[in-house]
Design a protein around this motif. Structure first.
Motif, PDB file in Angstrom:
ATOM      1  N   ILE A  46      15.105   7.983  -8.997  1.00  0.00           N
ATOM      2  CA  ILE A  46      16.125   7.199  -8.324  1.00  0.00           C
ATOM      3  C   ILE A  46      16.298   7.658  -6.884  1.00  0.00           C
ATOM      4  O   ILE A  46      16.467   6.853  -5.971  1.00  0.00           O
ATOM      5  CB  ILE A  46      17.468   7.303  -9.082  1.00  0.00           C
ATOM      6  N   HIS A  47      16.228   8.980  -6.655  1.00  0.00           N
ATOM      7  CA  HIS A  47      16.508   9.525  -5.331  1.00  0.00           C
ATOM      8  C   HIS A  47      15.256   9.729  -4.483  1.00  0.00           C
ATOM      9  O   HIS A  47      15.378  10.029  -3.293  1.00  0.00           O
ATOM     10  CB  HIS A  47      17.247  10.868  -5.478  1.00  0.00           C
ATOM     11  N   ALA A  48      14.092   9.534  -5.052  1.00  0.00           N
ATOM     12  CA  ALA A  48      12.860   9.828  -4.314  1.00  0.00           C
ATOM     13  C   ALA A  48      12.279   8.606  -3.622  1.00  0.00           C
ATOM     14  O   ALA A  48      11.244   8.700  -2.977  1.00  0.00           O
ATOM     15  CB  ALA A  48      11.830  10.430  -5.259  1.00  0.00           C
ATOM     16  N   GLY A  49      12.918   7.459  -3.748  1.00  0.00           N
ATOM     17  CA  GLY A  49      12.330   6.252  -3.182  1.00  0.00           C
ATOM     18  C   GLY A  49      11.393   5.614  -4.181  1.00  0.00           C
ATOM     19  O   GLY A  49      11.577   5.732  -5.402  1.00  0.00           O
ATOM     20  N   LEU A  50      10.363   4.960  -3.707  1.00  0.00           N
ATOM     21  CA  LEU A  50       9.422   4.269  -4.590  1.00  0.00           C
ATOM     22  C   LEU A  50       8.315   5.214  -5.031  1.00  0.00           C
ATOM     23  O   LEU A  50       7.635   5.820  -4.202  1.00  0.00           O
ATOM     24  CB  LEU A  50       8.815   3.062  -3.876  1.00  0.00           C
ATOM     25  N   LEU A  51       8.126   5.317  -6.328  1.00  0.00           N
ATOM     26  CA  LEU A  51       7.051   6.130  -6.893  1.00  0.00           C
ATOM     27  C   LEU A  51       6.036   5.221  -7.569  1.00  0.00           C
ATOM     28  O   LEU A  51       6.324   4.069  -7.908  1.00  0.00           O
ATOM     29  CB  LEU A  51       7.610   7.135  -7.907  1.00  0.00           C
ATOM     30  N   ASP A  52       4.839   5.741  -7.751  1.00  0.00           N
ATOM     31  CA  ASP A  52       3.774   5.010  -8.449  1.00  0.00           C
ATOM     32  C   ASP A  52       3.475   3.657  -7.791  1.00  0.00           C
ATOM     33  O   ASP A  52       3.269   2.641  -8.463  1.00  0.00           O
ATOM     34  CB  ASP A  52       4.153   4.793  -9.930  1.00  0.00           C
ATOM     35  N   VAL A  53       3.478   3.643  -6.465  1.00  0.00           N
ATOM     36  CA  VAL A  53       3.154   2.415  -5.734  1.00  0.00           C
ATOM     37  C   VAL A  53       1.635   2.267  -5.688  1.00  0.00           C
ATOM     38  O   VAL A  53       0.921   3.223  -5.365  1.00  0.00           O
ATOM     39  CB  VAL A  53       3.719   2.469  -4.298  1.00  0.00           C
ATOM     40  N   PRO A  54       1.092   1.084  -6.015  1.00  0.00           N
ATOM     41  CA  PRO A  54      -0.349   0.872  -5.912  1.00  0.00           C
ATOM     42  C   PRO A  54      -0.856   1.190  -4.505  1.00  0.00           C
ATOM     43  O   PRO A  54      -0.162   0.906  -3.519  1.00  0.00           O
ATOM     44  CB  PRO A  54      -0.509  -0.621  -6.233  1.00  0.00           C
ATOM     45  N   PRO A  55      -2.043   1.790  -4.391  1.00  0.00           N
ATOM     46  CA  PRO A  55      -2.555   2.218  -3.078  1.00  0.00           C
ATOM     47  C   PRO A  55      -2.595   1.101  -2.042  1.00  0.00           C
ATOM     48  O   PRO A  55      -2.294   1.328  -0.868  1.00  0.00           O
ATOM     49  CB  PRO A  55      -3.968   2.731  -3.400  1.00  0.00           C
ATOM     50  N   GLU A  56      -2.963  -0.115  -2.466  1.00  0.00           N
ATOM     51  CA  GLU A  56      -3.052  -1.204  -1.479  1.00  0.00           C
ATOM     52  C   GLU A  56      -1.676  -1.595  -0.947  1.00  0.00           C
ATOM     53  O   GLU A  56      -1.537  -1.976   0.225  1.00  0.00           O
ATOM     54  CB  GLU A  56      -3.759  -2.423  -2.090  1.00  0.00           C
ATOM     55  N   LEU A  57      -0.646  -1.463  -1.796  1.00  0.00           N
ATOM     56  CA  LEU A  57       0.707  -1.760  -1.326  1.00  0.00           C
ATOM     57  C   LEU A  57       1.217  -0.666  -0.392  1.00  0.00           C
ATOM     58  O   LEU A  57       1.939  -0.954   0.568  1.00  0.00           O
ATOM     59  CB  LEU A  57       1.662  -1.928  -2.505  1.00  0.00           C
ATOM     60  N   GLN A  58       0.854   0.586  -0.666  1.00  0.00           N
ATOM     61  CA  GLN A  58       1.251   1.674   0.214  1.00  0.00           C
ATOM     62  C   GLN A  58       0.596   1.520   1.583  1.00  0.00           C
ATOM     63  O   GLN A  58       1.218   1.750   2.623  1.00  0.00           O
ATOM     64  CB  GLN A  58       0.874   3.023  -0.391  1.00  0.00           C
ATOM     65  N   ALA A  59      -0.673   1.127   1.596  1.00  0.00           N
ATOM     66  CA  ALA A  59      -1.372   0.922   2.867  1.00  0.00           C
ATOM     67  C   ALA A  59      -0.716  -0.199   3.665  1.00  0.00           C
ATOM     68  O   ALA A  59      -0.532  -0.107   4.877  1.00  0.00           O
ATOM     69  CB  ALA A  59      -2.849   0.612   2.606  1.00  0.00           C
ATOM     70  N   ASP A  60      -0.349  -1.266   2.970  1.00  0.00           N
ATOM     71  CA  ASP A  60       0.315  -2.379   3.646  1.00  0.00           C
ATOM     72  C   ASP A  60       1.688  -1.965   4.151  1.00  0.00           C
ATOM     73  O   ASP A  60       2.115  -2.370   5.244  1.00  0.00           O
ATOM     74  CB  ASP A  60       0.437  -3.570   2.700  1.00  0.00           C
ATOM     75  N   ALA A  61       2.384  -1.132   3.361  1.00  0.00           N
ATOM     76  CA  ALA A  61       3.700  -0.641   3.780  1.00  0.00           C
ATOM     77  C   ALA A  61       3.595   0.159   5.072  1.00  0.00           C
ATOM     78  O   ALA A  61       4.426   0.018   5.983  1.00  0.00           O
ATOM     79  CB  ALA A  61       4.318   0.207   2.679  1.00  0.00           C
ATOM     80  N   ASP A  62       2.569   1.004   5.170  1.00  0.00           N
ATOM     81  CA  ASP A  62       2.369   1.810   6.379  1.00  0.00           C
ATOM     82  C   ASP A  62       2.091   0.916   7.579  1.00  0.00           C
ATOM     83  O   ASP A  62       2.590   1.151   8.683  1.00  0.00           O
ATOM     84  CB  ASP A  62       1.223   2.798   6.175  1.00  0.00           C
ATOM     85  N   THR A  63       1.302  -0.134   7.370  1.00  0.00           N
ATOM     86  CA  THR A  63       0.987  -1.068   8.457  1.00  0.00           C
ATOM     87  C   THR A  63       2.241  -1.802   8.936  1.00  0.00           C
ATOM     88  O   THR A  63       2.484  -1.936  10.138  1.00  0.00           O
ATOM     89  CB  THR A  63      -0.051  -2.099   7.983  1.00  0.00           C
ATOM     90  N   LEU A  64       3.035  -2.267   7.975  1.00  0.00           N
ATOM     91  CA  LEU A  64       4.255  -3.003   8.328  1.00  0.00           C
ATOM     92  C   LEU A  64       5.258  -2.092   9.039  1.00  0.00           C
ATOM     93  O   LEU A  64       5.926  -2.532   9.985  1.00  0.00           O
ATOM     94  CB  LEU A  64       4.891  -3.594   7.070  1.00  0.00           C
ATOM     95  N   ALA A  65       5.350  -0.836   8.600  1.00  0.00           N
ATOM     96  CA  ALA A  65       6.274   0.099   9.247  1.00  0.00           C
ATOM     97  C   ALA A  65       5.871   0.362  10.687  1.00  0.00           C
ATOM     98  O   ALA A  65       6.707   0.379  11.598  1.00  0.00           O
ATOM     99  CB  ALA A  65       6.323   1.417   8.462  1.00  0.00           C
ATOM    100  N   GLU A  66       4.585   0.549  10.929  1.00  0.00           N
ATOM    101  CA  GLU A  66       4.100   0.784  12.292  1.00  0.00           C
ATOM    102  C   GLU A  66       4.294  -0.460  13.151  1.00  0.00           C
ATOM    103  O   GLU A  66       4.652  -0.366  14.334  1.00  0.00           O
ATOM    104  CB  GLU A  66       2.629   1.199  12.259  1.00  0.00           C
ATOM    105  N   ARG A  67       4.090  -1.620  12.558  1.00  0.00           N
ATOM    106  CA  ARG A  67       4.295  -2.869  13.299  1.00  0.00           C
ATOM    107  C   ARG A  67       5.757  -3.004  13.723  1.00  0.00           C
ATOM    108  O   ARG A  67       6.052  -3.419  14.836  1.00  0.00           O
ATOM    109  CB  ARG A  67       3.872  -4.059  12.433  1.00  0.00           C
ATOM    110  N   TRP A  68       6.671  -2.633  12.822  1.00  0.00           N
ATOM    111  CA  TRP A  68       8.091  -2.699  13.160  1.00  0.00           C
ATOM    112  C   TRP A  68       8.436  -1.712  14.275  1.00  0.00           C
ATOM    113  O   TRP A  68       9.140  -2.033  15.219  1.00  0.00           O
ATOM    114  CB  TRP A  68       8.945  -2.411  11.929  1.00  0.00           C
ATOM    115  N   ARG A  69       7.916  -0.474  14.186  1.00  0.00           N
ATOM    116  CA  ARG A  69       8.180   0.512  15.224  1.00  0.00           C
ATOM    117  C   ARG A  69       7.653   0.036  16.568  1.00  0.00           C
ATOM    118  O   ARG A  69       8.284   0.244  17.616  1.00  0.00           O
ATOM    119  CB  ARG A  69       7.564   1.858  14.854  1.00  0.00           C
ATOM    120  N   SER A  70       6.495  -0.623  16.561  1.00  0.00           N
ATOM    121  CA  SER A  70       5.915  -1.125  17.799  1.00  0.00           C
ATOM    122  C   SER A  70       6.786  -2.219  18.413  1.00  0.00           C
ATOM    123  O   SER A  70       6.935  -2.310  19.645  1.00  0.00           O
ATOM    124  CB  SER A  70       4.505  -1.668  17.566  1.00  0.00           C
ATOM    125  N   ARG A  71       7.355  -3.054  17.577  1.00  0.00           N
ATOM    126  CA  ARG A  71       8.239  -4.125  18.074  1.00  0.00           C
ATOM    127  C   ARG A  71       9.495  -3.554  18.705  1.00  0.00           C
ATOM    128  O   ARG A  71      10.067  -4.163  19.615  1.00  0.00           O
ATOM    129  CB  ARG A  71       8.636  -5.051  16.924  1.00  0.00           C
TER     130      ARG A  71
END
Length: 310
Positions: A283-308
């Protein structure tokens, strides 16, 4: 220790400072205060007698000053202080993340300089207005700066409440103090609101207290009379617009949420019908057991947001 800590100092002297804010002040080397928060410098000196106390608005807020340039200069002073070492604390009036260009400019400069910045949330006019009008935010809330509402011709959703920030400064980027307004000044704001709401739509101009024993002011009026309030509307006002009509109800979904059997059909249960619970660490650790492709997409979206945001 962070190089820069930006603290939302609230609206009411030092009364809105959180425990986390006080902890940041105690360990600070330099603390920037705002004259808006009356008496806060004394609070800082009491918590940390060795800190250098400075005022963010020094030599600023003069009539005719171009506000974006003014806020950029204020941010540059903070960056210069951080160049002397970590432990710089900025006490931003209200929230550090609500209509505060100084914070945005500091974040930009810190990214370029490789400095560490922490933001401590604080109470803004948003929470204060909601408390004064007794509105439950779970019913939906849209928040917009009055200038951006008109500039981008944004249309609000009339089924949920709205808070329009800084209506008295919607038409200028220059600092003009708290001026008396000429007839017709607020026509553009009224016309933009009228794209969503009827002329008889009720709304309120709210001023929240800035002193512990201060009283709030809530003045209700109809949209079509906004222009007639030109002499009363001041930079301290925030505009609250309640929902003009109720949102439609999905009866099938309402029945589903009221049914225990429907609830059980959508959660995991064991052979005895006991609902299986997540482990506390999950509950306190955030999302666990995320599929690798979703984690990669999450990293891309986070960087895109920071860039904006840069």
């Amino acid at each position: 220790m962070e190089d820069i800590t930006i603290v939302g100092a609230g609206l009411c002297s030092s009364w809105h400072l959180s425990r986390a804010a006080d902890d940041a002040i105690r360990s600070a080397r330099v603390v920037f205060c705002s004259t808006y928060n009356t008496g806060i410098a004394d609070h800082v000196r009491a918590l940390n007698p060795t800190a250098t106390v400075r005022f963010s608005e020094e030599n600023e807020y003069q009539l005719r000053m171009y506000r974006p340039d003014m806020y950029r200069r204020m941010a540059e002073v903070v960056m210069a202080a951080a160049g002397g070492g970590p432990g710089v604390v900025v006490l931003a009036p209200g929230s550090a993340m609500v209509v505060d260009l100084v914070t945005q400019f500091v974040l930009d400069g810190a990214r370029d300089a490789g400095l560490r910045v922490r933001i401590v949330p604080g109470i803004s006019s948003i929470e204060s207005v909601l408390a004064e009008v007794e509105y439950d935010v779970s019913g939906g809330l849209q928040v917009v700066l009055a200038q951006k509402l008109v500039l981008h011709r944004l249309e609000l959703n009339p089924s949920i409440a709205s808070i329009v920030l800084q209506p008295a400064y919607f038409d200028t980027l220059f600092f003009v103090g708290a001026p008396q307004s000429v007839e017709g000044r607020f026509d553009a704001l009224e016309q933009q609101l009228a794209r969503t709401f009827g002329r008889d739509a009720p709304m309120a101009l709210v001023i929240t207290p800035t002193e512990p024993d201060g009283a709030a002011s809530v003045f209700w009026f109809r949209l079509g009379t906004l222009g007639r309030l030109r002499r009363a509307l001041s930079p301290r006002h925030t505009l609250f617009v309640p929902p003009e009509r109720p949102a439609p109800t999905d009866d099938a979904f309402a029945a589903r949420t009221a049914s225990w059997e429907e609830c059980l059909s959508r959660v995991e249960v064991d052979s005895r019908g006991t609902i299986l619970q997540q482990k506390r660490r999950e509950i306190h650790a955030g999302l666990l057991d995320v599929p690798p492709e979703l984690q990669a997409d999450a990293d891309t979206l986070a960087e895109r947001w920071r860039s904006r945001q840069r």
